[in-house]
Design an enzyme around this catalytic site. Structure first.
Site, mmCIF file in Angstrom:
data_model
loop_
_atom_site.group_PDB
_atom_site.id
_atom_site.type_symbol
_atom_site.label_atom_id
_atom_site.label_comp_id
_atom_site.label_asym_id
_atom_site.label_seq_id
_atom_site.Cartn_x
_atom_site.Cartn_y
_atom_site.Cartn_z
ATOM 1 N N ASN A 29 -2.179 -9.485 -11.920
ATOM 2 C CA ASN A 29 -2.310 -9.382 -10.474
ATOM 3 C C ASN A 29 -3.640 -10.012 -10.025
ATOM 4 O OD1 ASN A 29 -1.879 -8.418 -7.769
ATOM 5 N ND2 ASN A 29 -0.723 -6.714 -8.617
ATOM 6 N N GLY A 64 -6.043 -17.419 -7.440
ATOM 7 C CA GLY A 64 -6.367 -18.836 -7.486
ATOM 8 C C GLY A 64 -7.245 -19.206 -8.671
ATOM 9 N N LYS A 90 3.729 -5.311 -13.811
ATOM 10 C CA LYS A 90 2.666 -6.255 -13.442
ATOM 11 C C LYS A 90 1.334 -5.540 -13.553
ATOM 12 C CE LYS A 90 1.397 -9.772 -10.059
ATOM 13 N NZ LYS A 90 1.895 -10.578 -8.940
ATOM 14 N N SER A 100 -2.104 -3.732 -7.834
ATOM 15 C CA SER A 100 -2.790 -4.305 -6.673
ATOM 16 C C SER A 100 -4.061 -3.509 -6.389
ATOM 17 C CB SER A 100 -1.883 -4.266 -5.445
ATOM 18 O OG SER A 100 -2.627 -4.615 -4.285
ATOM 19 N N PHE A 123 0.193 -4.324 0.842
ATOM 20 C CA PHE A 123 1.652 -4.156 0.808
ATOM 21 C C PHE A 123 2.258 -4.079 2.214
ATOM 22 C CE2 PHE A 123 1.768 -1.842 -3.603
ATOM 23 C CZ PHE A 123 1.467 -3.033 -4.241
ATOM 24 N N ALA A 167 5.101 -12.993 -6.611
ATOM 25 C CA ALA A 167 5.310 -12.061 -5.499
ATOM 26 C C ALA A 167 4.172 -12.197 -4.496
ATOM 27 C CB ALA A 167 5.379 -10.634 -6.017
ATOM 28 N N ASN A 183 -7.378 -11.581 -0.705
ATOM 29 C CA ASN A 183 -6.557 -10.870 0.271
ATOM 30 C C ASN A 183 -6.725 -9.365 0.092
ATOM 31 O OD1 ASN A 183 -3.875 -9.270 -0.421
ATOM 32 N ND2 ASN A 183 -4.115 -10.812 -2.040
ATOM 33 N N ASN A 236 -5.424 -3.326 -3.544
ATOM 34 C CA ASN A 236 -5.491 -3.106 -2.102
ATOM 35 C C ASN A 236 -4.761 -1.862 -1.609
ATOM 36 O OD1 ASN A 236 -6.965 -5.539 -1.769
ATOM 37 N ND2 ASN A 236 -5.058 -6.680 -1.946
ATOM 38 N N THR A 237 -4.163 -1.106 -2.505
ATOM 39 C CA THR A 237 -3.563 0.183 -2.170
ATOM 40 C C THR A 237 -4.363 1.264 -2.879
ATOM 41 O OG1 THR A 237 -1.336 -0.709 -1.840
ATOM 42 C CG2 THR A 237 -1.498 1.627 -2.388
#
Length: 352
Positions: free
Chosen positions: A241, A262, A212, A172, A112, A59, A108, A174-175
């Site tokens: 994740n 990565g 996830k 994630s 979302f 995703a 990143n 990032n939220t």
């Protein structure tokens, strides 16, 4: 060779701009890579579905479902769209993607960013009927949502008809506060509500639901997740994740905040994969995700408990031709080690 020069050109652009150009190129047929790869050695059945090969697209690549059909022709055994949220949102401020070339990694902090459920469904409905591989949809919550449960249950109902499986993204970085949903009580309540919502629309409960999780989970947090999985009808786990860890990185951009993907997270994601396979005694299907850059990496994930695999950052650095290469090389490696089928190699390095 053409793909090599194309990547060199794309790396002249900021990462997010390059990504948008690639998506547009795929959408409008500029990528002619059609490798519907199938190999008896790599075929396996999970969640009641047969996968032609274990290599999936993670995703994040196609959040809005604009390239479902062309992506499904690029040699993947399955693709995962999203993360998509109930309402459209722009995500975090720019810049928010950073290439760590020396580390073959990416950071990143997108947050979302996506077009929302309604436009997403509009994008994929007709494409879904003509898909060439298994398609999953990854769902999350909006940043400003006060009640996460409503976001997830409403999302599930909206996208249920156009997904072969659904992934609950609670990991994630990032939220804000999203990862708190991995805590035992929060996750238990969330998943019960999600499963109840599935039952409302599908009495057979046939669409598999996966979670996830983060590769950064501490042992006590992991125990809670596995307890929820064991007591609910959870089909499997994606491990994992992006990570907030930065150990071993050399790029100057390692100081950027956000989720690392990565090669830089291969070790940490493989260790937690190994541990969870051991703790579940191999009874929960696991999708290994994080740092796979070649067939040997893929093989190591499999030997440590992954039944299926996902890649994304490898595509950034090596292009889509690497999918076919990894599958072919993985088949050769498995046979050289005496395995007639990939399923025989899953978890062989884990002492149960």
């Amino acid at each position: 060779m053409i793909e090599y020069f194309l990547r060199k050109c794309l790396f002249c652009f900021p990462p997010e701009t390059a990504h948008k150009l690639v998506l547009k190129g795929i959408q409008y047929g500029l990528y002619k890579n059609k490798n519907l790869y199938s190999d008896e050695v790599l075929k396996s059945t999970h969640f009641g579905m047969e996968f032609n090969n274990p290599l999936g697209l993670a995703a994040g690549f196609d959040k809005n479902g604009i390239c479902l059909i062309p992506l499904s022709k690029m040699g993947f055994g399955f693709i995962e769209l999203g993360t998509v949220t109930l309402k459209p949102q722009s995500g975090n401020p720019h810049p928010r993607i950073f290439r760590l070339e020396e580390d073959q990694s990416v950071i990143n902090r997108l947050g979302f960013n996506n077009v929302g459920a309604d436009e997403f469904i509009h994008n994929i409905t007709k494409q879904y009927e003509h898909r060439k591989c298994i398609v999953g949809v990854n769902i999350g919550k909006n940043m400003n949502s006060r009640i996460a449960t409503k976001d997830y249950t409403n999302m599930l109902k909206k996208i249920y008809a156009c997904a072969d499986y659904i992934v609950i993204n609670v990991s994630s970085p990032n939220t804000p506060n999203l990862r708190k949903l991995q805590r035992y009580n929060a996750l238990k309540s969330l998943m019960q509500n999600i499963l109840d919502a599935r039952l409302e629309i599908d009495s057979d409960e046939k669409k598999p639901i996966l979670i996830k999780i983060s590769p950064d989970l501490r042992e006590n947090e992991r125990v809670g997740v596995l307890d929820v999985v064991s007591h609910k009808k959870i089909a499997g786990l994606i491990i994992g994740n992006t990570s907030i860890m930065r150990k071993g990185l050399i790029s100057s951009k390692r100081v950027e905040y956000g989720g690392l993907s990565g090669k830089g997270i291969f070790g940490i994601s493989t260790r937690i994969l190994h541990d969870i396979y051991k703790e579940t005694k191999g009874k929960v299907p696991l999708i290994g995700c994080g740092g796979i850059t070649n067939a040997l990496d893929a093989y190591e994930k499999i030997r440590n408990g992954a039944s299926l695999l996902q890649v994304y950052t490898a595509i950034v650095y090596k292009g889509f031709t690497s999918v076919l290469q990894m599958n072919k090389q993985l088949s050769t490696i498995l046979q050289a080690d005496g395995f007639k089928n990939i399923s025989e190699a899953v978890g062989v390095d884990v002492k149960l």
